[in-house]
Design a protein around this motif. Structure first.
Motif, PDB file in Angstrom:
ATOM      1  N   PRO A   1      40.850  38.713  20.275  1.00 13.00           N
ATOM      2  CA  PRO A   1      42.203  38.274  20.593  1.00 13.00           C
ATOM      3  C   PRO A   1      42.265  37.445  21.864  1.00 13.00           C
ATOM      4  N   THR A   2      43.103  36.423  21.858  1.00 13.50           N
ATOM      5  CA  THR A   2      43.413  35.674  23.075  1.00 13.50           C
ATOM      6  C   THR A   2      44.576  36.376  23.760  1.00 13.50           C
ATOM      7  N   THR A   3      44.400  36.746  25.019  1.00 16.05           N
ATOM      8  CA  THR A   3      45.403  37.560  25.705  1.00 16.05           C
ATOM      9  C   THR A   3      46.007  36.833  26.892  1.00 16.05           C
ATOM     10  N   ASP A   4      47.163  37.307  27.301  1.00 17.60           N
ATOM     11  CA  ASP A   4      47.821  36.794  28.494  1.00 17.60           C
ATOM     12  C   ASP A   4      47.063  37.292  29.726  1.00 17.60           C
ATOM     13  N   GLU A   5      46.718  36.384  30.629  1.00 16.87           N
ATOM     14  CA  GLU A   5      45.904  36.756  31.781  1.00 16.87           C
ATOM     15  C   GLU A   5      46.601  37.766  32.689  1.00 16.87           C
ATOM     16  N   LYS A   6      47.923  37.701  32.767  1.00 14.02           N
ATOM     17  CA  LYS A   6      48.647  38.593  33.676  1.00 14.02           C
ATOM     18  C   LYS A   6      48.949  39.949  33.052  1.00 14.02           C
ATOM     19  N   THR A   7      49.408  39.945  31.812  1.00  8.80           N
ATOM     20  CA  THR A   7      49.852  41.197  31.187  1.00  8.80           C
ATOM     21  C   THR A   7      48.811  41.811  30.250  1.00  8.80           C
ATOM     22  N   GLY A   8      47.873  41.027  29.797  1.00  9.91           N
ATOM     23  CA  GLY A   8      46.893  41.533  28.835  1.00  9.91           C
ATOM     24  C   GLY A   8      47.415  41.595  27.420  1.00  9.91           C
TER      25      GLY A   8
END
Length: 207
Positions: A128-135
């Motif tokens: 999965p590609t995730t949001d760097e801040k929230t995961g």
């Protein structure tokens, strides 16, 4: 494996065809142990991987998987690009990877399309590609490097995601669903649910 008629399975995954090896209408061309130099055959516009030689013997062709195909094309890129290493592939090596993978798919589609044959390409699902801040998960795409997932998808009229639920039901998504992309369809209506359960029973092979 449920494509029409007799099928030739181009196996690039080690043991990739084991799940359907009992099917009486499948023959296997095993390239899983081939050296990266096999990718030179991807460039043939008239007979990639010798597929033209067997067109009359089969109705459908399956390539399993594009993910492992690109592993071979990347290795070939590393082997033929000055300064490229496994640990640090150069932009030139990635360029070779992309060009050879796209060339194979375009050539196979052209040859099989001209002969009115069916063809399917399988790819693994990527991390999965995730949001760097929230995961939080932003999306899940194919296990293909760079822009390959999008670039390869241009040549297909159908792109589906197939997965198994916790209840053991195999489900096919024909449009973006559950953060998976890219997917598209011309075969199914664009309205309604993007997924349906796969009803095929392997025992049907015996009937």
């Amino acid at each position: 494996a449920t494509l029409p008629g007799r099928k030739l399975w181009f196996q690039f995954d080690p043991d990739g065809v084991s799940a359907v090896a009992h099917a009486p209408d499948i023959d296997v061309a095993d390239f899983s142990g081939a050296s990266p130099s096999i990718t030179a055959q991807f460039k043939s516009e008239t007979n990639p991987l010798g597929i033209k030689d067997v067109l009359d013997s089969y109705d459908s062709f399956i390539f399993d998987s594009v993910t492992n195909i690109t592993d071979k094309t990347l290795t070939q890129g590393i082997n033929t690009t000055n300064g490229a290493t496994v640990e640090r592939p150069s932009p030139g090596a990635y360029g070779v990877r992309n060009a050879l993978a796209v060339r194979l798919i375009k050539n196979v589609i052209a040859v099989t399309g001209k002969a009115s044959k069916h063809v399917a390409f399988i790819a693994h699902e990527g991390a999965p590609t995730t949001d760097e801040k929230t995961g939080a998960i932003l999306f899940i795409s194919l296990a293909l490097g760079g822009q390959l997932a999008s670039n390869i998808g241009i040549d297909f009229s159908e792109m589906w995601s197939i997965y198994q639920t916790e209840q053991g039901v195999r489900r096919i998504a024909v449009r973006p669903a559950r953060r998976r992309k890219p997917m598209k369809t011309r075969m199914f209506q664009q309205s309604g649910e993007p997924e349906f359960d796969w009803k095929f029973n392997p025992e049907d092979w015996e009937n």
